[in-house]
Enzyme design. Structure first.
Site, short mmCIF file in Angstrom:
data_model
loop_
_atom_site.label_atom_id
_atom_site.label_comp_id
_atom_site.label_asym_id
_atom_site.label_seq_id
_atom_site.Cartn_x
_atom_site.Cartn_y
_atom_site.Cartn_z
N ARG A 55 0.85 21.29 39.32
CA ARG A 55 0.89 22.11 38.09
C ARG A 55 2.16 21.83 37.28
N GLY B 269 14.34 17.21 29.18
CA GLY B 269 15.72 17.33 29.67
C GLY B 269 16.50 18.42 28.96
N GLY C 100 22.80 25.36 33.76
CA GLY C 100 21.43 25.64 34.16
C GLY C 100 20.89 26.84 33.40
N TRP D 136 17.79 17.83 37.63
CA TRP D 136 16.61 18.63 38.02
C TRP D 136 15.47 18.43 37.04
N ILE D 137 15.15 17.20 36.74
CA ILE D 137 14.15 16.95 35.71
C ILE D 137 12.82 16.51 36.34
N GLU E 19 12.45 27.24 34.97
CA GLU E 19 11.92 27.94 33.78
C GLU E 19 12.54 29.32 33.64
N ASP F 100 16.42 36.34 38.18
CA ASP F 100 17.46 37.21 37.59
C ASP F 100 17.45 37.12 36.07
P1 TGC Z 1 20.38 33.46 22.74
O1 TGC Z 1 21.59 33.68 21.88
O2 TGC Z 1 19.71 34.62 23.36
O3 TGC Z 1 19.28 32.64 21.91
C1 TGC Z 1 19.59 31.49 21.16
C2 TGC Z 1 18.50 31.33 20.12
O4 TGC Z 1 17.24 31.14 20.75
C3 TGC Z 1 16.32 32.18 20.38
N1 TGC Z 1 15.52 32.50 21.57
C4 TGC Z 1 14.26 32.08 21.72
N2 TGC Z 1 13.45 31.39 20.91
C5 TGC Z 1 12.21 31.11 21.36
N3 TGC Z 1 11.79 31.48 22.59
C6 TGC Z 1 12.59 32.16 23.44
N4 TGC Z 1 12.16 32.49 24.67
C7 TGC Z 1 13.89 32.51 23.03
N5 TGC Z 1 14.94 33.16 23.60
C8 TGC Z 1 15.93 33.14 22.68
C9 TGC Z 1 17.20 33.32 19.94
O5 TGC Z 1 16.53 34.18 19.05
C10 TGC Z 1 18.33 32.56 19.25
O6 TGC Z 1 17.87 32.13 17.98
P2 TGC Z 1 18.89 32.04 16.74
O7 TGC Z 1 18.04 31.57 15.61
O8 TGC Z 1 19.43 33.44 16.57
O9 TGC Z 1 19.96 31.06 17.13
O10 TGC Z 1 20.79 32.36 23.83
P3 TGC Z 1 21.71 32.50 25.10
O11 TGC Z 1 22.61 31.31 25.10
O12 TGC Z 1 22.35 33.85 25.16
O13 TGC Z 1 20.68 32.31 26.31
C11 TGC Z 1 19.66 33.23 26.54
C12 TGC Z 1 18.93 32.91 27.85
C13 TGC Z 1 19.85 33.07 29.05
C14 TGC Z 1 17.80 33.90 27.97
C15 TGC Z 1 18.35 31.48 27.80
O14 TGC Z 1 19.31 30.54 27.66
C16 TGC Z 1 17.50 31.15 28.99
O15 TGC Z 1 16.29 31.39 28.96
N6 TGC Z 1 18.06 30.55 30.08
C17 TGC Z 1 17.27 30.03 31.19
C18 TGC Z 1 17.22 28.51 31.11
C19 TGC Z 1 15.90 27.97 31.48
O16 TGC Z 1 14.89 28.63 31.56
N7 TGC Z 1 15.87 26.67 31.68
C20 TGC Z 1 14.62 26.01 31.96
C21 TGC Z 1 14.80 24.50 31.94
S1 TGC Z 1 13.27 23.64 31.86
C22 TGC Z 1 12.59 23.84 33.37
O17 TGC Z 1 13.04 24.54 34.21
C23 TGC Z 1 11.35 23.10 33.59
S2 TGC Z 1 10.66 23.26 35.16
C24 TGC Z 1 9.16 22.67 34.71
C25 TGC Z 1 8.19 22.53 35.75
O18 TGC Z 1 8.35 21.61 36.62
O19 TGC Z 1 7.16 23.28 35.68
P1 FAD Z 2 22.42 28.58 37.93
O1 FAD Z 2 22.24 28.80 36.47
O2 FAD Z 2 23.70 28.01 38.39
O3 FAD Z 2 22.17 29.96 38.68
C1 FAD Z 2 22.58 30.20 40.02
C2 FAD Z 2 22.36 31.68 40.33
O4 FAD Z 2 23.17 32.47 39.42
C3 FAD Z 2 20.91 32.10 40.11
O5 FAD Z 2 20.54 33.01 41.10
C4 FAD Z 2 20.95 32.80 38.75
O6 FAD Z 2 19.94 33.79 38.62
C5 FAD Z 2 22.33 33.42 38.77
N1 FAD Z 2 22.85 33.66 37.41
C6 FAD Z 2 23.12 32.73 36.45
N2 FAD Z 2 23.54 33.34 35.33
C7 FAD Z 2 23.52 34.67 35.58
C8 FAD Z 2 23.82 35.82 34.78
N3 FAD Z 2 24.21 35.73 33.51
N4 FAD Z 2 23.68 37.04 35.39
C9 FAD Z 2 23.27 37.15 36.66
N5 FAD Z 2 22.97 36.11 37.46
C10 FAD Z 2 23.10 34.87 36.90
N6 FAD Z 2 15.18 21.73 34.09
C11 FAD Z 2 14.81 20.98 33.01
O7 FAD Z 2 15.49 20.98 31.98
N7 FAD Z 2 13.69 20.20 33.05
C12 FAD Z 2 12.89 20.16 34.15
O8 FAD Z 2 11.86 19.46 34.14
C13 FAD Z 2 13.26 20.91 35.31
N8 FAD Z 2 12.52 20.82 36.45
C14 FAD Z 2 12.98 21.43 37.59
C15 FAD Z 2 12.34 21.19 38.81
C16 FAD Z 2 12.84 21.75 39.99
C17 FAD Z 2 12.18 21.44 41.29
C18 FAD Z 2 13.95 22.63 39.94
C19 FAD Z 2 14.48 23.29 41.18
C20 FAD Z 2 14.58 22.86 38.74
C21 FAD Z 2 14.13 22.26 37.56
N9 FAD Z 2 14.80 22.44 36.33
C22 FAD Z 2 14.43 21.71 35.23
C23 FAD Z 2 16.04 23.19 36.29
C24 FAD Z 2 15.87 24.71 36.30
O9 FAD Z 2 15.43 25.17 35.07
C25 FAD Z 2 17.22 25.32 36.70
O10 FAD Z 2 17.39 25.05 38.08
C26 FAD Z 2 17.27 26.81 36.42
O11 FAD Z 2 17.25 27.06 35.03
C27 FAD Z 2 18.52 27.46 37.04
O12 FAD Z 2 19.67 26.72 36.78
P2 FAD Z 2 20.68 26.33 37.97
O13 FAD Z 2 19.87 25.70 39.05
O14 FAD Z 2 21.78 25.53 37.37
O15 FAD Z 2 21.20 27.70 38.53
#
Ligand code: TGC
Ligand code: FAD
Length: 394
Positions: free
Chosen positions: A97, A137, A144, A171-172, A373, A377
């Site tokens: 998935r 990426g 993260g 982690w891509i 994603e 937390d």
């Molecule tokens: P913040 O100041 O809250 O927001 C910045 C700007 O972004 C807008 N925004 C959004 N827009 C669309 N969708 C959303 N869900 C949005 N959330 C926020 C917001 O309105 C703002 O816009 P503007 O115009 O005012 O600039 O940003 P922040 O730096 O405080 O961060 C907020 C936080 C922590 C929620 C966000 O950074 C976050 O979601 N962090 C988690 C990172 C994450 O999910 N990474 C995922 C990487 S990809 C991945 O994991 C793929 S795995 C894939 C797989 O294998 O299935």
């Molecule tokens: P961190 O951000 O270092 O977090 C560590 C711990 O601290 C967590 O428990 C978190 O909840 C906690 N924490 C962090 N900030 C706070 C806060 N403000 N308050 C309280 N607690 C906090 N990323 C991509 O871009 N593309 C991908 O395709 C992708 N694929 C992935 C595939 C796998 C198998 C995995 C494991 C990860 C992948 N990721 C990808 C990355 C993924 O999105 C990150 O691992 C995730 O967003 C968390 O980042 P981190 O691992 O650096 O943890």
């Protein structure tokens, strides 16, 4: 691995909420998983190899770009169809998935939404057919949960036509074999942009990350950029700022909210069948109250998660779903699935730890799903911010 005898639970007759087309799409995906994924997935996970042979099958069930318009090679389906496809694929394996989520929501979606017409025509049909595979990426070694701090950046090459990209993503998913990567990087003013990086560009490498205990059938790696010269025309023109990648995450998180139900259904169905067949103290263990408690709570939680996902699908289709609503569903449903996997594993006793059954693989996979994603937390804090107006991230 045992033959795949999966029967999907539908305790509240949720099928009544689906159209005939939804059921047809869901059933086609279900049949494909039974036929082409279940027989090979355990070995792929044990060997930590992404089974590339399933790529054409994923394309054939519409898993690459389910909601991307047909003119670009997508399946042109609605959001509930997209969710149902993700549910069925994750019933087979979260890593499979993942491959589909990344391709659809993190690569095709930004090209469709933020790309130029030329980008759409050049990349989307090949991504939809699986001829091209993509990666996304955003995450970096030191960024993260807080992607806004990213240091990957590009500057003008000075020739009027190119940019120079430097940095690293960690982690891509799909990175080791991707043909294209949608990479988020800062320009010289510190503004985040999406850039399409293509395999073969000098200075671009994608080493694989080994020794994972989770998502072993999905390839994970790095994206490394060392003075990569990229045409300026590869920058996505439609949207910049952190909201651009976060918008893609909304789509992928929605798919995960559905996908996690699939993993949970598979664990529940396996545990229920086992409990009815396994005799201890002269009775099937399903006759003992303690096992019934586990199974009854599982089906209750699955049913609640199904309703949440369905309602979210309706809202998303109407363009009304908020990011915070998507976060709630991703967080709740993945947490539900991981708890069910742990309980189901116990129902199988010692057999539960073997590769004869899918449960332990689901459990280990879900440890990634609850982290990527947006962690468990982070999604709680998104709900917290939404209901209180107070930002507890920083
Ligand atoms: P913040 O100041 O809250 O927001 C910045 C700007 O972004 C807008 N925004 C959004 N827009 C669309 N969708 C959303 N869900 C949005 N959330 C926020 C917001 O309105 C703002 O816009 P503007 O115009 O005012 O600039 O940003 P922040 O730096 O405080 O961060 C907020 C936080 C922590 C929620 C966000 O950074 C976050 O979601 N962090 C988690 C990172 C994450 O999910 N990474 C995922 C990487 S990809 C991945 O994991 C793929 S795995 C894939 C797989 O294998 O299935
Ligand atoms: P961190 O951000 O270092 O977090 C560590 C711990 O601290 C967590 O428990 C978190 O909840 C906690 N924490 C962090 N900030 C706070 C806060 N403000 N308050 C309280 N607690 C906090 N990323 C991509 O871009 N593309 C991908 O395709 C992708 N694929 C992935 C595939 C796998 C198998 C995995 C494991 C990860 C992948 N990721 C990808 C990355 C993924 O999105 C990150 O691992 C995730 O967003 C968390 O980042 P981190 O691992 O650096 O943890």
């Amino acid at each position: 691995m045992k033959p795949d005898l999966f029967e999907a639970p539908d305790y509240y007759n949720l099928d009544d909420l689906l159209t005939e087309e939804h059921k047809m799409i869901r059933d086609a995906a279900r049949a494909w998983v039974k036929r082409d994924v279940s027989p090979i997935i355990e070995e792929a996970a044990q060997e930590a190899k992404f089974p590339k042979s399933i790529i054409p099958g994923l394309a054939s069930i519409g898993a690459f770009g389910p909601y991307i318009p047909e003119e670009y090679g997508g399946a042109g389906l609605d959001q509930i169809s997209y969710g149902l496809i993700m549910q069925e694929i994750e019933r087979g394996d979260s890593g499979v998935r993942s491959t589909a989520s990344v391709q659809s929501s993190l690569v095709m979606y930004p090209i469709w939404k933020y790309g130029s017409e030329e980008h759409r025509k050049k990349f989307l049909p090949k991504l939809a057919s699986g001829e091209f595979m993509g990666s996304f990426g955003l995450t970096e070694p030191d960024h993260g949960s807080n992607p806004s701090g990213m240091i990957t950046s590009f500057k003008d090459a000075g020739d009027g036509e190119h940019i120079i990209l430097n940095g690293a993503k960690l982690w891509i998913s799909n990175s080791p074999f991707c043909d294209v990567a949608v990479v988020w990087a800062k320009n010289e003013e510190g503004r985040i942009h999406g850039v399409i990086v293509e395999r073969g560009m000098e200075g671009f490498t994608t080493p694989e990350t080994h020794n994972k205990w989770s998502l072993r059938a999905s390839a994970t790696g790095e994206l490394i950029f060392q003075d990569v010269k990229i045409p300026k025309s590869n920058i996505l023109p439609g949207k910049s700022g952190l909201g651009a990648p976060l918008g893609c995450l909304d789509s992928a998180r929605f798919g995960i909210a559905w996908g996690a139900i699939g993993a949970a259904m598979d664990c529940y169905d396996t545990a229920l069948r086992y409990a009815k067949e396994r005799i201890q103290f002269g009775k099937p263990i399903a006759a003992f109250q303690l096992q019934q408690k586990k199974l009854a709570e599982m089906i209750t939680e699955i049913t609640k998660a199904q309703l949440l996902a369905w309602r979210l699908g309706v809202l998303r289709e109407e363009g009304k779903a908020t990011s915070a609503q998507i976060s709630m569903a991703k967080r709740n449903n993945v947490d539900m699935a991981i708890k069910i996997a742990r309980e189901a594993r116990q129902i199988l006793g010692g057999m539960g730890i073997t590769g004869e059954y899918s449960i332990m693989r689901h459990m280990m996979n879900l440890e990634s799903v609850i982290t990527y994603e947006g962690t468990h937390d982070i999604h709680l804090l998104i709900t917290g911010l939404d209901i209180t107006g107070e930002n507890a991230f920083k």
